[in-house]
Design a protein around this motif. Structure first.
Motif, short mmCIF file in Angstrom:
data_model
loop_
_atom_site.label_atom_id
_atom_site.label_comp_id
_atom_site.label_asym_id
_atom_site.label_seq_id
_atom_site.Cartn_x
_atom_site.Cartn_y
_atom_site.Cartn_z
N CYS A 11 0.84 -1.19 0.00
CA CYS A 11 0.00 0.00 0.00
C CYS A 11 0.88 1.25 0.00
O CYS A 11 1.77 1.37 0.85
N PRO A 12 0.64 2.20 -0.92
CA PRO A 12 1.44 3.42 -0.93
C PRO A 12 1.10 4.36 0.24
O PRO A 12 1.88 5.22 0.60
N GLN A 13 -0.05 4.16 0.87
CA GLN A 13 -0.47 5.01 1.99
C GLN A 13 0.17 4.57 3.31
O GLN A 13 0.79 5.36 3.99
N VAL A 19 -2.86 -6.29 0.93
CA VAL A 19 -3.61 -5.71 -0.18
C VAL A 19 -4.20 -6.83 -1.02
O VAL A 19 -3.65 -7.93 -1.11
N GLY A 20 -5.35 -6.54 -1.60
CA GLY A 20 -6.02 -7.52 -2.45
C GLY A 20 -6.37 -6.90 -3.78
O GLY A 20 -6.75 -5.72 -3.86
N TRP A 36 -6.23 -2.11 -6.64
CA TRP A 36 -5.87 -2.79 -5.40
C TRP A 36 -6.61 -2.15 -4.23
O TRP A 36 -6.90 -0.96 -4.25
N HIS A 37 -6.89 -2.93 -3.20
CA HIS A 37 -7.55 -2.45 -1.98
C HIS A 37 -6.69 -2.85 -0.79
O HIS A 37 -6.33 -4.02 -0.63
N CYS A 38 -6.36 -1.89 0.06
CA CYS A 38 -5.59 -2.17 1.28
C CYS A 38 -6.55 -2.50 2.40
O CYS A 38 -7.45 -1.72 2.71
N TRP A 39 -6.36 -3.66 3.01
CA TRP A 39 -7.23 -4.09 4.10
C TRP A 39 -6.87 -3.41 5.41
O TRP A 39 -7.67 -3.41 6.34
N GLU A 44 -7.64 2.56 -1.79
CA GLU A 44 -7.59 1.86 -3.07
C GLU A 44 -6.58 2.57 -3.95
O GLU A 44 -6.45 3.79 -3.90
N PHE A 45 -5.85 1.82 -4.75
CA PHE A 45 -4.87 2.41 -5.65
C PHE A 45 -4.77 1.58 -6.92
O PHE A 45 -5.12 0.41 -6.94
N ILE A 46 -4.33 2.24 -7.97
CA ILE A 46 -4.23 1.62 -9.29
C ILE A 46 -2.77 1.51 -9.69
O ILE A 46 -1.99 2.44 -9.49
N THR A 47 -2.41 0.36 -10.24
CA THR A 47 -1.10 0.18 -10.84
C THR A 47 -1.28 -0.13 -12.32
O THR A 47 -2.33 -0.63 -12.73
N VAL A 48 -0.28 0.20 -13.10
CA VAL A 48 -0.31 -0.07 -14.54
C VAL A 48 0.83 -1.01 -14.85
O VAL A 48 1.98 -0.76 -14.50
#
Length: 72
Positions: A11-13, A19-20, A36-39, A44-48
């Motif tokens: 998670c970047p935060q 993360v899932g 992605w979602h951090c539990w 939530e964050f997006i990767t490319v």
């Protein structure tokens, strides 16, 4: 498709590894976006991911389905 869903993300935060992968989507012939979602912190964050895979040709996709419909 890219194997990005099998790679472990942080998670970047909060830096948590809990993360899932929520979904992934092919944006074009070379890019796949993953949501992605951090539990831990609920961010939530997006990767490319860039893919070198060549998308299948239309004929490769349709041939198995439509050849059985042909009448001789």
């Amino acid at each position: 498709m890219s194997s990005s869903s099998s790679r472990h993300k942080k998670c970047p935060q909060c830096g948590s590894e809990l993360v899932g992968l929520e979904w992934d989507e092919r944006v074009n012939s070379r890019e796949v976006q993953d949501l992605w979602h951090c539990w831990n912190c609920q961010k939530e964050f997006i990767t490319v991911e860039l893919s070198d895979e060549k998308p299948p040709a239309t004929a490769e996709i349709t041939k198995p389905f439509f050849t059985s419909l042909l009448m001789e």
